[in-house]
Design an enzyme around this catalytic site. Structure first.
Site, PDB file in Angstrom:
ATOM      1  N   ILE A   1       7.527  -3.661   1.316  1.00 24.43           N
ATOM      2  CA  ILE A   1       8.263  -2.439   1.016  1.00 24.43           C
ATOM      3  C   ILE A   1       7.409  -1.209   1.300  1.00 24.43           C
ATOM      4  CG2 ILE A   1       9.269  -1.098  -0.878  1.00 24.43           C
ATOM      5  CD1 ILE A   1      10.229  -3.733  -2.100  1.00 24.43           C
ATOM      6  N   GLY A   2       6.128  -1.255   0.957  1.00 28.48           N
ATOM      7  CA  GLY A   2       5.255  -0.104   1.174  1.00 28.48           C
ATOM      8  C   GLY A   2       5.191   0.324   2.624  1.00 28.48           C
TER       9      GLY A   2
ATOM     10  N   GLN B   1       3.142  -5.608   6.971  1.00 31.36           N
ATOM     11  CA  GLN B   1       4.248  -5.061   7.757  1.00 31.36           C
ATOM     12  C   GLN B   1       5.601  -5.535   7.239  1.00 31.36           C
ATOM     13  OE1 GLN B   1       3.593  -4.824  12.145  1.00 31.36           O
ATOM     14  NE2 GLN B   1       1.572  -5.697  11.690  1.00 31.36           N
TER      15      GLN B   1
ATOM     16  N   SER C   1       0.204  -2.804   2.588  1.00 22.86           N
ATOM     17  CA  SER C   1      -0.773  -3.745   3.134  1.00 22.86           C
ATOM     18  C   SER C   1      -0.172  -4.810   4.048  1.00 22.86           C
ATOM     19  CB  SER C   1      -1.522  -4.450   1.991  1.00 22.86           C
ATOM     20  OG  SER C   1      -0.609  -5.127   1.151  1.00 22.86           O
TER      21      SER C   1
ATOM     22  N   TYR D   1       3.527  -9.667 -15.188  1.00 19.38           N
ATOM     23  CA  TYR D   1       4.193  -8.758 -14.248  1.00 19.38           C
ATOM     24  C   TYR D   1       5.396  -8.098 -14.908  1.00 19.38           C
ATOM     25  CZ  TYR D   1       7.089  -7.450 -10.205  1.00 19.38           C
ATOM     26  OH  TYR D   1       7.873  -6.776  -9.312  1.00 19.38           O
TER      27      TYR D   1
ATOM     28  N   THR E   1       1.363   4.030  -2.421  1.00 18.73           N
ATOM     29  CA  THR E   1       0.464   2.941  -2.787  1.00 18.73           C
ATOM     30  C   THR E   1       1.099   1.596  -2.441  1.00 18.73           C
ATOM     31  OG1 THR E   1       1.302   2.750  -5.056  1.00 18.73           O
ATOM     32  CG2 THR E   1      -0.471   4.338  -4.664  1.00 18.73           C
ATOM     33  N   GLY E   2       0.241   0.584  -2.331  1.00 19.35           N
ATOM     34  CA  GLY E   2       0.741  -0.764  -2.064  1.00 19.35           C
ATOM     35  C   GLY E   2       1.239  -0.961  -0.651  1.00 19.35           C
TER      36      GLY E   2
ATOM     37  N   SER F   1      10.947  -3.486 -11.882  1.00 20.57           N
ATOM     38  CA  SER F   1      11.589  -4.685 -11.347  1.00 20.57           C
ATOM     39  C   SER F   1      12.868  -4.904 -12.140  1.00 20.57           C
ATOM     40  CB  SER F   1      10.634  -5.880 -11.443  1.00 20.57           C
ATOM     41  OG  SER F   1      11.090  -6.965 -10.676  1.00 20.57           O
TER      42      SER F   1
END
Length: 271
Positions: free
Chosen positions: A30-31, A27, A25, A179, A22-23, A166
């Site tokens: 991290i995803g 370049q 989106s 967050y 997931t996540g 985090s």
């Protein structure tokens, strides 16, 4: 070793396995690095994105758009699939897993890398943002894990859940309260989710990647944080990706219920 097993070993340590990441989106994110690493290790991967979140942030959407992100990963096809899903909707986590099963037949590895970020201090924090951060970051991770576990065939090796927190458990994040609080929930859920799945041969671990250069920080923050890292630089997405690939592999089968701080010796007190 059978002929098929020998062929899988030559293709990579994750050949024959399916991952949901997931996540994914940007370049620079991290995803993207996680997905590229898992693909290189032989896995088939379904990626989830929610690009409207990026558009609202200071870093913005990927310049090439989601089409460019997917193309840079090798393009949609036998190894890669993509869905757009907003985890503010409580039905979407299960739907994402269902889409991966429909596309690839099963899911062996879940990497819940997505996150909602909002700059809210105690004076600014709102009930709406607290609820939304909880829904996307923490609730979304639990519901993804639930849906993953429901479809998992325990006769298959390599059941893995990898979550992301985090650094809120190591130092304050007072300007990012929604967050930090929701990421703190992920830190705390790790041991309990691990206990729920360990008898099924599924491991659950959480990664704290530390400061990673994905293009979001201001020049001043970039300099300040670099001074607090012994290497004199931020972490790189590919360094996080290598850790995740190891956790997804057979080599990490004995590791579960852990929160792993991959921070390069980050010294938070250095100014």
């Amino acid at each position: 070793m059978t002929v098929d097993e020998s062929a899988d070993a030559q293709r990579g340590p994750l050949a024959g396995r399916v991952a949901v990441v997931t996540g994914v989106s940007r370049q620079a994110g991290i995803g993207f690095a996680l997905t590229r690493e898992l693909l290189a290790a032989g896995a088939r991967v379904l990626v989830q994105s929610w690009t409207p979140h990026d558009a609202d942030q200071v870093w913005g959407s990927d310049p090439a758009g989601m089409a460019g992100v997917l193309e840079a990963l090798g393009g949609l096809g036998d190894q890669l699939a993509h869905v757009l899903a907003d985890f503010a909707d409580p039905l979407k986590p299960a739907w994402v897993i269902e889409q991966a099963v429909e596309r690839f037949g099963h899911v062996d590895v879940l990497v819940a890398n997505h996150a909602r970020s909002s700059k809210q201090s105690l004076e600014q924090v709102t009930a709406a943002e607290l609820d939304l951060a909880w829904a996307v970051n923490a609730r979304g991770s639990v519901l993804l894990t639930q849906a993953f576990a429901a479809q998992h065939d325990d006769r298959r090796p390599g059941g893995r859940v990898i979550l992301f927190t985090s650094g809120q458990h190591l130092a304050p994040m007072s300007l990012e309260l929604p967050y930090a609080i929701s990421k703190g929930a992920i830190h705390q859920m790790t041991a309990s989710l691990s206990e729920a799945l360990v008898d099924r041969g599924i491991t659950v671990n959480t990664v704290n990647p530390g400061p990673v250069d994905t293009g979001w920080a201001s020049p001043e923050l970039t300099r300040q944080v670099a001074n607090a890292l012994p290497a004199g630089r931020w972490g790189r997405p590919e360094e996080v990706a290598r850790l995740v690939r190891w956790l997804a592999s057979d080599e990490a089968a004995w590791i579960t219920g852990q929160v792993i701080n991959s921070e390069g010796g980050f010294r938070r007190w250095v100014k």
